[in-house]
Design an enzyme around this catalytic site. Structure first.
Site, PDB file in Angstrom:
ATOM      1  N   LYS A  29     -65.333  19.848   6.526  1.00  0.00           N
ATOM      2  CA  LYS A  29     -66.501  18.757   6.483  1.00  0.00           C
ATOM      3  C   LYS A  29     -67.037  18.995   8.222  1.00  0.00           C
ATOM      4  CE  LYS A  29     -68.229  17.484   3.512  1.00  0.00           C
ATOM      5  NZ  LYS A  29     -69.203  17.902   2.548  1.00  0.00           N
ATOM      6  N   GLY A  71     -73.849  21.710  -5.844  1.00  0.00           N
ATOM      7  CA  GLY A  71     -72.866  20.743  -6.127  1.00  0.00           C
ATOM      8  C   GLY A  71     -73.594  19.851  -6.960  1.00  0.00           C
ATOM      9  N   ARG A  91     -49.401   9.715   1.579  1.00  0.00           N
ATOM     10  CA  ARG A  91     -50.002  11.096   1.797  1.00  0.00           C
ATOM     11  C   ARG A  91     -49.805  11.342   3.293  1.00  0.00           C
ATOM     12  NH1 ARG A  91     -56.428  10.358   1.258  1.00  0.00           N
ATOM     13  NH2 ARG A  91     -55.975  10.876  -1.058  1.00  0.00           N
ATOM     14  N   PRO A 117     -50.008   5.003  -8.706  1.00  0.00           N
ATOM     15  CA  PRO A 117     -49.165   5.475  -7.861  1.00  0.00           C
ATOM     16  C   PRO A 117     -49.804   5.010  -6.456  1.00  0.00           C
ATOM     17  CG  PRO A 117     -50.388   7.454  -8.608  1.00  0.00           C
ATOM     18  CD  PRO A 117     -50.909   6.069  -9.298  1.00  0.00           C
ATOM     19  N   TYR A 175     -59.352  18.528   4.330  1.00  0.00           N
ATOM     20  CA  TYR A 175     -60.703  18.262   3.945  1.00  0.00           C
ATOM     21  C   TYR A 175     -61.472  17.911   4.995  1.00  0.00           C
ATOM     22  CZ  TYR A 175     -64.193  15.544   1.974  1.00  0.00           C
ATOM     23  OH  TYR A 175     -65.607  14.697   1.791  1.00  0.00           O
ATOM     24  N   THR A 227     -69.534  13.190   5.596  1.00  0.00           N
ATOM     25  CA  THR A 227     -68.384  12.083   5.044  1.00  0.00           C
ATOM     26  C   THR A 227     -68.037  11.436   6.396  1.00  0.00           C
ATOM     27  OG1 THR A 227     -66.143  11.630   4.358  1.00  0.00           O
ATOM     28  CG2 THR A 227     -66.521  13.732   5.298  1.00  0.00           C
ATOM     29  N   ASP A 228     -67.688  10.047   6.340  1.00  0.00           N
ATOM     30  CA  ASP A 228     -66.917   9.448   7.419  1.00  0.00           C
ATOM     31  C   ASP A 228     -65.578  10.090   7.835  1.00  0.00           C
ATOM     32  OD1 ASP A 228     -65.521   8.372   5.314  1.00  0.00           O
ATOM     33  OD2 ASP A 228     -66.042   6.331   5.478  1.00  0.00           O
ATOM     34  N   GLU A 229     -64.942  10.784   7.066  1.00  0.00           N
ATOM     35  CA  GLU A 229     -63.724  11.359   7.412  1.00  0.00           C
ATOM     36  C   GLU A 229     -63.871  12.126   8.780  1.00  0.00           C
ATOM     37  OE1 GLU A 229     -61.034  12.496   4.381  1.00  0.00           O
ATOM     38  OE2 GLU A 229     -61.767  10.727   3.053  1.00  0.00           O
TER      39      GLU A 229
HETATM   40  P1  NAD Z   1     -67.239  16.666  -6.615  1.00  0.00           P
HETATM   41  O1  NAD Z   1     -65.833  17.174  -6.246  1.00  0.00           O
HETATM   42  O2  NAD Z   1     -67.110  15.424  -7.676  1.00  0.00           O
HETATM   43  O3  NAD Z   1     -68.178  17.668  -6.738  1.00  0.00           O
HETATM   44  C1  NAD Z   1     -68.316  18.716  -6.002  1.00  0.00           C
HETATM   45  C2  NAD Z   1     -69.091  19.557  -6.908  1.00  0.00           C
HETATM   46  O4  NAD Z   1     -69.252  20.881  -6.001  1.00  0.00           O
HETATM   47  C3  NAD Z   1     -68.474  20.282  -8.064  1.00  0.00           C
HETATM   48  O5  NAD Z   1     -69.617  19.951  -9.104  1.00  0.00           O
HETATM   49  C4  NAD Z   1     -68.304  21.639  -7.824  1.00  0.00           C
HETATM   50  O6  NAD Z   1     -68.107  22.527  -9.066  1.00  0.00           O
HETATM   51  C5  NAD Z   1     -69.266  21.985  -7.006  1.00  0.00           C
HETATM   52  N1  NAD Z   1     -68.797  22.892  -5.964  1.00  0.00           N
HETATM   53  C6  NAD Z   1     -67.624  23.145  -5.280  1.00  0.00           C
HETATM   54  N2  NAD Z   1     -67.486  24.340  -4.566  1.00  0.00           N
HETATM   55  C7  NAD Z   1     -68.733  24.931  -4.766  1.00  0.00           C
HETATM   56  C8  NAD Z   1     -69.183  26.253  -4.173  1.00  0.00           C
HETATM   57  N3  NAD Z   1     -68.535  27.011  -3.581  1.00  0.00           N
HETATM   58  N4  NAD Z   1     -70.393  26.624  -4.482  1.00  0.00           N
HETATM   59  C9  NAD Z   1     -71.151  25.677  -5.517  1.00  0.00           C
HETATM   60  N5  NAD Z   1     -70.680  24.742  -6.082  1.00  0.00           N
HETATM   61  C10 NAD Z   1     -69.498  24.092  -5.554  1.00  0.00           C
HETATM   62  O7  NAD Z   1     -67.719  15.740  -5.086  1.00  0.00           O
HETATM   63  P2  NAD Z   1     -68.447  14.536  -4.484  1.00  0.00           P
HETATM   64  O8  NAD Z   1     -67.383  13.266  -4.607  1.00  0.00           O
HETATM   65  O9  NAD Z   1     -69.475  14.303  -5.654  1.00  0.00           O
HETATM   66  O10 NAD Z   1     -68.818  14.765  -3.292  1.00  0.00           O
HETATM   67  C11 NAD Z   1     -69.974  15.502  -3.065  1.00  0.00           C
HETATM   68  C12 NAD Z   1     -70.287  15.658  -1.659  1.00  0.00           C
HETATM   69  O11 NAD Z   1     -70.172  14.492  -1.083  1.00  0.00           O
HETATM   70  C13 NAD Z   1     -69.224  16.413  -0.909  1.00  0.00           C
HETATM   71  O12 NAD Z   1     -69.783  17.223  -0.070  1.00  0.00           O
HETATM   72  C14 NAD Z   1     -68.376  15.425  -0.338  1.00  0.00           C
HETATM   73  O13 NAD Z   1     -67.588  15.988   0.916  1.00  0.00           O
HETATM   74  C15 NAD Z   1     -69.274  14.322  -0.100  1.00  0.00           C
HETATM   75  N6  NAD Z   1     -68.711  12.871   0.045  1.00  0.00           N
HETATM   76  C16 NAD Z   1     -68.034  12.653  -0.900  1.00  0.00           C
HETATM   77  C17 NAD Z   1     -67.499  11.382  -0.889  1.00  0.00           C
HETATM   78  C18 NAD Z   1     -66.717  10.515  -1.735  1.00  0.00           C
HETATM   79  O14 NAD Z   1     -66.196   9.310  -1.730  1.00  0.00           O
HETATM   80  N7  NAD Z   1     -66.657  11.303  -3.199  1.00  0.00           N
HETATM   81  C19 NAD Z   1     -68.062  10.422   0.285  1.00  0.00           C
HETATM   82  C20 NAD Z   1     -68.690  11.059   1.144  1.00  0.00           C
HETATM   83  C21 NAD Z   1     -69.135  12.146   1.039  1.00  0.00           C
HETATM   84  O1  DAU Z   2     -64.479   8.339   3.126  1.00  0.00           O
HETATM   85  C1  DAU Z   2     -65.188   9.176   2.220  1.00  0.00           C
HETATM   86  C2  DAU Z   2     -64.105  10.173   1.680  1.00  0.00           C
HETATM   87  O2  DAU Z   2     -63.499   9.301   0.527  1.00  0.00           O
HETATM   88  C3  DAU Z   2     -64.937  11.497   0.932  1.00  0.00           C
HETATM   89  O3  DAU Z   2     -65.243  12.103   2.007  1.00  0.00           O
HETATM   90  C4  DAU Z   2     -63.910  12.166  -0.023  1.00  0.00           C
HETATM   91  O4  DAU Z   2     -64.610  13.234  -0.834  1.00  0.00           O
HETATM   92  C5  DAU Z   2     -63.186  11.190  -1.088  1.00  0.00           C
HETATM   93  O5  DAU Z   2     -62.406  11.737  -1.923  1.00  0.00           O
HETATM   94  C6  DAU Z   2     -62.657  10.037  -0.210  1.00  0.00           C
HETATM   95  O6  DAU Z   2     -61.443  10.237   0.324  1.00  0.00           O
HETATM   96  P1  DAU Z   2     -59.930   9.160   0.347  1.00  0.00           P
HETATM   97  O7  DAU Z   2     -59.071   9.984   0.599  1.00  0.00           O
HETATM   98  O8  DAU Z   2     -60.312   8.028   1.030  1.00  0.00           O
HETATM   99  O9  DAU Z   2     -60.397   8.974  -1.307  1.00  0.00           O
HETATM  100  P2  DAU Z   2     -59.019   8.876  -2.366  1.00  0.00           P
HETATM  101  O10 DAU Z   2     -59.653   8.280  -3.390  1.00  0.00           O
HETATM  102  O11 DAU Z   2     -58.413  10.232  -2.619  1.00  0.00           O
HETATM  103  O12 DAU Z   2     -58.208   7.563  -1.612  1.00  0.00           O
HETATM  104  C7  DAU Z   2     -58.593   6.175  -1.334  1.00  0.00           C
HETATM  105  C8  DAU Z   2     -57.344   5.570  -0.749  1.00  0.00           C
HETATM  106  O13 DAU Z   2     -56.536   5.465  -1.917  1.00  0.00           O
HETATM  107  C9  DAU Z   2     -56.786   6.303   0.193  1.00  0.00           C
HETATM  108  O14 DAU Z   2     -56.262   5.361   1.158  1.00  0.00           O
HETATM  109  C10 DAU Z   2     -55.674   7.012  -0.689  1.00  0.00           C
HETATM  110  C11 DAU Z   2     -55.343   5.867  -1.591  1.00  0.00           C
HETATM  111  N1  DAU Z   2     -54.639   6.551  -2.883  1.00  0.00           N
HETATM  112  C12 DAU Z   2     -55.408   7.516  -3.417  1.00  0.00           C
HETATM  113  C13 DAU Z   2     -54.929   8.378  -4.534  1.00  0.00           C
HETATM  114  C14 DAU Z   2     -55.507   9.239  -5.224  1.00  0.00           C
HETATM  115  C15 DAU Z   2     -53.502   6.078  -3.283  1.00  0.00           C
HETATM  116  O15 DAU Z   2     -52.841   5.168  -3.021  1.00  0.00           O
HETATM  117  N2  DAU Z   2     -53.138   6.603  -4.411  1.00  0.00           N
HETATM  118  C16 DAU Z   2     -53.564   7.670  -5.035  1.00  0.00           C
HETATM  119  O16 DAU Z   2     -53.072   8.097  -6.248  1.00  0.00           O
END
Ligand code: NAD
Ligand code: DAU
Length: 369
Positions: A179, A26, A298, A230, A175, A149-151
């Site tokens: 995880k 990833g 949501r 939104p 999701y 993730t904290d989720e």
């Molecule tokens: P992202 O969606 O930006 O990136 C995910 C990457 O994984 C992409 O490059 C995608 O092509 C690759 N991928 C997906 N499925 C795959 C597979 N089957 N094989 C190989 N590659 C694959 O995600 P991100 O925001 O960078 O998150 C990275 C990690 O961190 C995830 O595991 C997510 O659960 C975790 N995480 C994200 C957040 C957040 O807020 N973004 C917070 C806490 C944890």
């Molecule tokens: O907490 C860690 C997680 O944070 C990661 O594990 C996930 O990969 C990452 O996507 C993120 O999840 P959230 O659902 O918290 O993030 P998101 O940016 O989608 O939404 C953040 C907050 O904003 C949530 O309360 C939903 C709200 N939201 C989001 C979108 C996309 C809106 O109100 N409108 C929107 O259009």
């Protein structure tokens, strides 16, 4: 592992070789690419193989800053492939000193629309990686780090105490369930096969190169274009915001210093209601609140996330980037890199955007400030 019984089964901190070879799955996504860029930019001889399926969220452009540098580019190998494919995974794990699994389907809203890919990557994919690590560890040491993730902990009430690593796993979206399943598989491989694995549980991460489906980059890029923002429900849901370089740094810290078999919370220490985040980014951009629309919520929307970070602090790690500074850097990056996000917001994006937002925006109301 700390999230339950079994204390003591894990190994101590992991001694990586001086010039380690890391397998980063990833690594073309948001946080994975930040990790790769940061590690290579240190020029300490670390080699990295990225295995990435290049889903809609994967983008080789995210690695361009490293590839543009001859010395860093020479230590980076990119392979397009799926973590759920044992034939792709086995040879790469066999030559790595450590495997860091960032690969996942990462967007909650997409998991509500189409859960299947979340399970394939989050459950089968993690299992395939763990099997390859198990086979490799029979001949030499190798560590596995699962980026979680904290989720996985579910949702908190306003007055509840922040989650520790011992809090029960109680995921509420497909999701989060995928995880949590990944975390439990890791736990089972530690306990059953003695695999040297650690888990990080990061909070909501933001910064440059984040896919514009997520709250901050979606609202930023829409606001730049004077398009509606939104906001789900009352906008009083609370998230804990973590700057991407801090998240990447914490992951490397746990890789090297974490105790095998343990999970570590990585808190952003910036818990805010969504409304405040939106107001702060509009202020930075000089755009009006009138762009914000209240839309249908949501389903199953988690109300509040908050984690206790004492365990990783005891390992000697602390956040460096406070939220106002990180938000400023993020706004500046999205203003300066319009060609990057305009390319991402094309093709598949239009189909997704219509599916997720068309009806919501058509039935939206004013969001009182
Ligand atoms: P992202 O969606 O930006 O990136 C995910 C990457 O994984 C992409 O490059 C995608 O092509 C690759 N991928 C997906 N499925 C795959 C597979 N089957 N094989 C190989 N590659 C694959 O995600 P991100 O925001 O960078 O998150 C990275 C990690 O961190 C995830 O595991 C997510 O659960 C975790 N995480 C994200 C957040 C957040 O807020 N973004 C917070 C806490 C944890
Ligand atoms: O907490 C860690 C997680 O944070 C990661 O594990 C996930 O990969 C990452 O996507 C993120 O999840 P959230 O659902 O918290 O993030 P998101 O940016 O989608 O939404 C953040 C907050 O904003 C949530 O309360 C939903 C709200 N939201 C989001 C979108 C996309 C809106 O109100 N409108 C929107 O259009």
């Amino acid at each position: 592992m700390t999230d339950g019984e079994g204390e003591g089964e894990g190994k101590l901190a992991f001694a990586l070789p001086e010039r380690p070879h890391l397998l980063v799955t990833g690594g073309a996504g948001f946080i994975g690419s930040a990790f790769v860029r940061d590690v290579l930019a240190r020029r300490d001889g670390t080699r990295i193989t990225v295995l990435d399926k290049l889903t809609y969220a994967g983008n080789r452009e995210n690695l361009a800053p490293a590839l543009a540098d001859e010395e860093q580019g020479a230590r980076l190998r990119f392979i397009q492939g799926d973590i759920a494919d044992p034939d792709a995974v086995a040879p790469l794990v066999a030559e790595a000193d450590a495997v860091l699994n960032f690969a996942a389907e990462s967007h909650v809203d997409r998991s509500i629309l189409d859960p299947e890919a979340f399970l394939t990557t989050g459950v089968i994919g993690v299992h395939v990686l763990l099997e390859a690590v198990r086979r490799t560890q029979s001949s030499r040491p190798i560590r596995f780090l699962q980026v979680s993730t904290d989720e996985v902990y579910g949702s908190l009430g306003q007055d509840d105490a922040a989650w520790t690593e011992s809090s029960p796993l109680a995921p509420r979206s497909p999701y989060a369930a995928a995880k949590a399943a990944g975390d439990l598989l890791v736990r089972s491989y530690v306990v059953t096969y003695g695999v040297d694995a650690v888990i990080t549980r990061g909070s909501n991460t933001y910064g440059p190169f984040q896919h514009p489906e997520k709250l901050i980059p979606l609202f930023l890029t829409n606001a730049i274009d004077d398009a509606p923002l939104p906001l789900y429900g009352d906008g009083m849901q609370r998230r804990d915001w973590l700057y991407v370089s801090d998240h990447a740094g914490a992951i490397e810290h746990v890789l090297r210093r974490g105790r095998g078999g343990e999970a570590y919370n990585v808190a952003g220490e910036a818990e805010l209601p969504n409304r405040e985040v939106v107001a702060a980014l509009l202020e930075r951009l000089g755009k009006p609140w009138s762009l914000v629309r209240r839309v249908e919520d949501r389903p199953g929307h988690d109300r509040r996330y908050a984690m206790d970070g004492a365990k990783i602090h005891a390992l000697g790690w602390r956040n460096r980037v406070p939220f106002p500074e990180g938000l400023g850097r993020t706004v500046d990056w999205f203003i300066a890199n319009r060609e990057w996000w305009r390319a991402v917001r094309s093709g598949e994006w239009d189909v997704y955007y219509r599916r997720q937002y068309e009806r919501r925006l058509a039935t939206s109301t004013n969001a009182e400030r």
